[in-house]
Design a protein around this motif. Sequence first.
Motif, PDB file in Angstrom:
ATOM      1  N   GLN B 104       0.518  -1.113  -0.054  1.00  0.00           N
ATOM      2  CA  GLN B 104      -0.027  -0.082  -0.394  1.00  0.00           C
ATOM      3  C   GLN B 104       0.837   1.222  -0.308  1.00  0.00           C
ATOM      4  OE1 GLN B 104      -3.047   0.058  -0.606  1.00  0.00           O
ATOM      5  NE2 GLN B 104      -3.249   1.566  -0.392  1.00  0.00           N
ATOM      6  N   TYR B 105       2.117   1.191   0.737  1.00  0.00           N
ATOM      7  CA  TYR B 105       2.955   2.360   0.862  1.00  0.00           C
ATOM      8  C   TYR B 105       3.571   2.429  -0.632  1.00  0.00           C
ATOM      9  CZ  TYR B 105       5.378   5.981   1.726  1.00  0.00           C
ATOM     10  OH  TYR B 105       6.747   6.754   1.506  1.00  0.00           O
ATOM     11  N   PHE B 110       3.487   6.476  -4.126  1.00  0.00           N
ATOM     12  CA  PHE B 110       3.481   6.420  -6.347  1.00  0.00           C
ATOM     13  C   PHE B 110       2.371   7.190  -6.725  1.00  0.00           C
ATOM     14  CE2 PHE B 110       1.738   4.822 -10.600  1.00  0.00           C
ATOM     15  CZ  PHE B 110       2.986   5.287 -11.001  1.00  0.00           C
ATOM     16  N   ALA B 111       0.720   7.320  -6.376  1.00  0.00           N
ATOM     17  CA  ALA B 111      -0.587   7.296  -7.246  1.00  0.00           C
ATOM     18  C   ALA B 111      -0.275   8.824  -6.763  1.00  0.00           C
ATOM     19  CB  ALA B 111      -1.238   6.490  -6.634  1.00  0.00           C
ATOM     20  N   GLU B 112      -0.018   9.236  -4.994  1.00  0.00           N
ATOM     21  CA  GLU B 112       0.119  10.603  -4.526  1.00  0.00           C
ATOM     22  C   GLU B 112       0.600  11.426  -5.312  1.00  0.00           C
ATOM     23  OE1 GLU B 112       1.983  10.592  -1.196  1.00  0.00           O
ATOM     24  OE2 GLU B 112       2.009  12.831  -0.952  1.00  0.00           O
ATOM     25  N   SER B 144      -0.247   4.042   5.178  1.00  0.00           N
ATOM     26  CA  SER B 144       0.681   2.788   6.045  1.00  0.00           C
ATOM     27  C   SER B 144       1.906   3.287   6.071  1.00  0.00           C
ATOM     28  CB  SER B 144       0.747   2.762   3.685  1.00  0.00           C
ATOM     29  OG  SER B 144       0.697   3.579   3.393  1.00  0.00           O
ATOM     30  N   GLY B 145       2.346   4.857   5.578  1.00  0.00           N
ATOM     31  CA  GLY B 145       3.552   4.703   6.001  1.00  0.00           C
ATOM     32  C   GLY B 145       3.400   4.899   7.402  1.00  0.00           C
ATOM     33  N   LEU B 206      10.277   7.361   0.827  1.00  0.00           N
ATOM     34  CA  LEU B 206      10.386   5.730   1.600  1.00  0.00           C
ATOM     35  C   LEU B 206      11.660   6.182   2.316  1.00  0.00           C
ATOM     36  CD1 LEU B 206      10.125   2.995   0.918  1.00  0.00           C
ATOM     37  CD2 LEU B 206      11.401   3.123  -1.135  1.00  0.00           C
ATOM     38  N   ASP B 207      12.643   6.506   1.832  1.00  0.00           N
ATOM     39  CA  ASP B 207      13.788   6.198   2.879  1.00  0.00           C
ATOM     40  C   ASP B 207      13.623   6.857   3.931  1.00  0.00           C
ATOM     41  OD1 ASP B 207      15.173   5.115   0.540  1.00  0.00           O
ATOM     42  OD2 ASP B 207      16.676   6.431  -0.147  1.00  0.00           O
TER      43      ASP B 207
END
Lengths: 166, 256
Positions: B104-105, B110-112, B144-145, B206-207
């Motif tokens: 999900q994350y 990505f979609a955001e 999700s993050g 992400l990092d």
Amino acid sequence: MIASYSDAQTSQVWQVLEAVPDPEIPVLSIVDLGIVREVAWQDDCLLVSITPTYSGCPAAELIRNQVGLALADAGFATARVSEVLSPAWTTDWISGTGREKLRQYGIAPPEKATGRRGLFSPELTIHCPRCDSRSTECISEFGSTPCKAHYRCLDCLEPFDYFKCL
Amino acid sequence: MTTTCDQKDLFTYVLRLGDSGLVLGQRLSEWVGKAPMLEEEMALANMALDMIGQARNFLSYAGELEGKDRGEDELAMHRDVGSFSNPLLVEQPNRDFAYTMVRQYFYASFAERLFEQLQHSADSRLAGIAAKAVKECRYHARHSGLWLVRLGDGTEESHQRVARALEELWPYTGELFEMDELDRRLLQAGVAVDVQAMRADWREALDQVLVEARIPLPSDDTWMHSGGRSGHHSEHLGHLLATMQILPRSYPDANW
């Protein structure tokens, strides 16, 4: 809009719409919620544009039907209710009356003008709709409907819904 | 439409976006009734609903562009595996909660970024759908993050599970940022988004999450899976479609 339809008729339409409740938060009318975007006339036809709160809002179809029925009852038999996506609905469109109605109903209204929240930005301060305490905590970012999150008041200990800011 | 581009190109582009939302929405909805706790049950169901709502908007538009009288339901329920064009990431099975949250994350963040830009597309209909979707995906990425951090920095068990999920799903992220000739033509016309150019920002976000979650950062040199966008899917999609499509296929005119 063409001249044969008076402003009086248009305001009558708005009155009808103000009496149509949101199916999931019935204290709010769809006008309070800010999802009625336009009332217009085209030839003999009344056009009402509604925007959904969320892409997948399960109430959207029901709302369109209810609007059609309410208008037909009020004598606007040829009304056409359509869905518009753009500009996208925002919680800033909930009226002042709407926000007060939400609070009285036990739902904390959305914080105004809180735009984009990053992953590590500080928690929002949400006031308890019952005792107005600022000492509340988020239980879940998702609540009973797509538009709400779930909170708890640390003073009066009541759990409550918070209308997510969008 | 405010722009000149090939209708067929646009159909394919919109269909890919619709398929991605539909397949991920179906996957998320598989959690309903068996999520680890009530709050997450609602969260997963809500995210599923958002994804399916976005998919409906895209698929209805795709049907109109195609002009063959196929509506959203026809496109969702009466196509076979080979005609689906979602990236492989979203069809990967739920496995456990950590796996689902990592998937999900990856997708939501990505979609955001994709929808953030697509809301300025020269195609006004796409721009409208994206302007709604961006707010929803942003919320999903945040949710999700935060789970990635909680699981990664949680117990030994939760850390192991989320780290494993990250390692296994990482090779599916490359496909998200692929661009083919069609994407380039639509980019030229001001309709599509340059997803390649978004990757650095996606990776940086992400990092930041992974450092906070104490999960090792994946390598950019990893071999990446590909093929979903052109209809070459993993063995999982067929099973997903079988479950999703059986009712409308067995009873074609069924109504509530």
